[in-house]
Design a protein around this motif. Sequence first.
Motif, short mmCIF file in Angstrom:
data_model
loop_
_atom_site.label_atom_id
_atom_site.label_comp_id
_atom_site.label_asym_id
_atom_site.label_seq_id
_atom_site.Cartn_x
_atom_site.Cartn_y
_atom_site.Cartn_z
N SER A 7 0.81 -1.22 0.00
CA SER A 7 0.00 0.00 0.00
C SER A 7 0.85 1.27 0.00
CB SER A 7 -0.93 0.01 1.20
OG SER A 7 -0.20 0.07 2.42
N ASP A 36 0.97 5.92 -2.72
CA ASP A 36 -0.16 5.41 -1.94
C ASP A 36 -0.96 4.55 -2.90
OD1 ASP A 36 -2.50 4.89 -0.53
OD2 ASP A 36 -2.66 6.92 0.26
N ALA A 73 -6.76 2.06 -1.45
CA ALA A 73 -7.85 2.89 -0.89
C ALA A 73 -8.22 2.31 0.47
CB ALA A 73 -9.05 2.90 -1.84
N ASP A 74 -7.46 2.70 1.51
CA ASP A 74 -7.66 2.12 2.84
C ASP A 74 -7.80 3.19 3.92
OD1 ASP A 74 -5.09 3.09 2.88
OD2 ASP A 74 -4.14 1.17 3.33
N SER A 75 -8.00 4.44 3.53
CA SER A 75 -8.14 5.59 4.42
C SER A 75 -6.86 5.94 5.17
CB SER A 75 -9.30 5.41 5.42
OG SER A 75 -8.96 4.51 6.44
N GLY A 91 -4.06 10.81 -1.81
CA GLY A 91 -5.04 9.72 -1.82
C GLY A 91 -4.57 8.50 -2.57
N ALA A 92 -5.47 7.55 -2.68
CA ALA A 92 -5.14 6.24 -3.26
C ALA A 92 -4.73 6.35 -4.73
CB ALA A 92 -6.34 5.31 -3.13
N ASN A 93 -3.86 5.43 -5.12
CA ASN A 93 -3.38 5.29 -6.49
C ASN A 93 -2.66 6.54 -7.00
OD1 ASN A 93 -4.36 2.60 -6.76
ND2 ASN A 93 -6.41 3.48 -6.93
#
Length: 135
Positions: A43, A59, A62-64, A93-95
């Motif tokens: 992650s 990152d 999507a795990d907060s 944020g994610a990705n």
Amino acid sequence: MRNLFRKTGFAFAGIAAAATLAFGAGNAAASQDGPYVENSNGSASAWFQANGDTFWVGDWMADSHTTAAVWAVSVPCGGLNPPCPNFARNNEGANTGVPVKYDLSENLPLRYRACTLEKGALVSGGCSDLRSAIS
């Protein structure tokens, strides 16, 4: 006599400059990129690019959680304290992978790892192995 030393000095400087142009200047800097690292679940990732003193922080889940390259140089915080950690954060944020730039001294040894953070604190077991680079 002074003029003789001055002329000799200029001649030596001219020869040195010509030799540098003919043979090329060596790279005296010891800067070294660090290896790409990921934490155990993939992650968080980090990589140090010496040219530009940039941490690339990824990152990938999507795990907060926020991700960061947690890094330190071998300079103590003061007294008997261990090296001061710094956090190069990815708040996008994610990705996403983001560059975090610093202006570090040349040839500064540093160590880093890729970690996940929750509310600014390290998540237990959320960091990669420790790796090294030189700014």
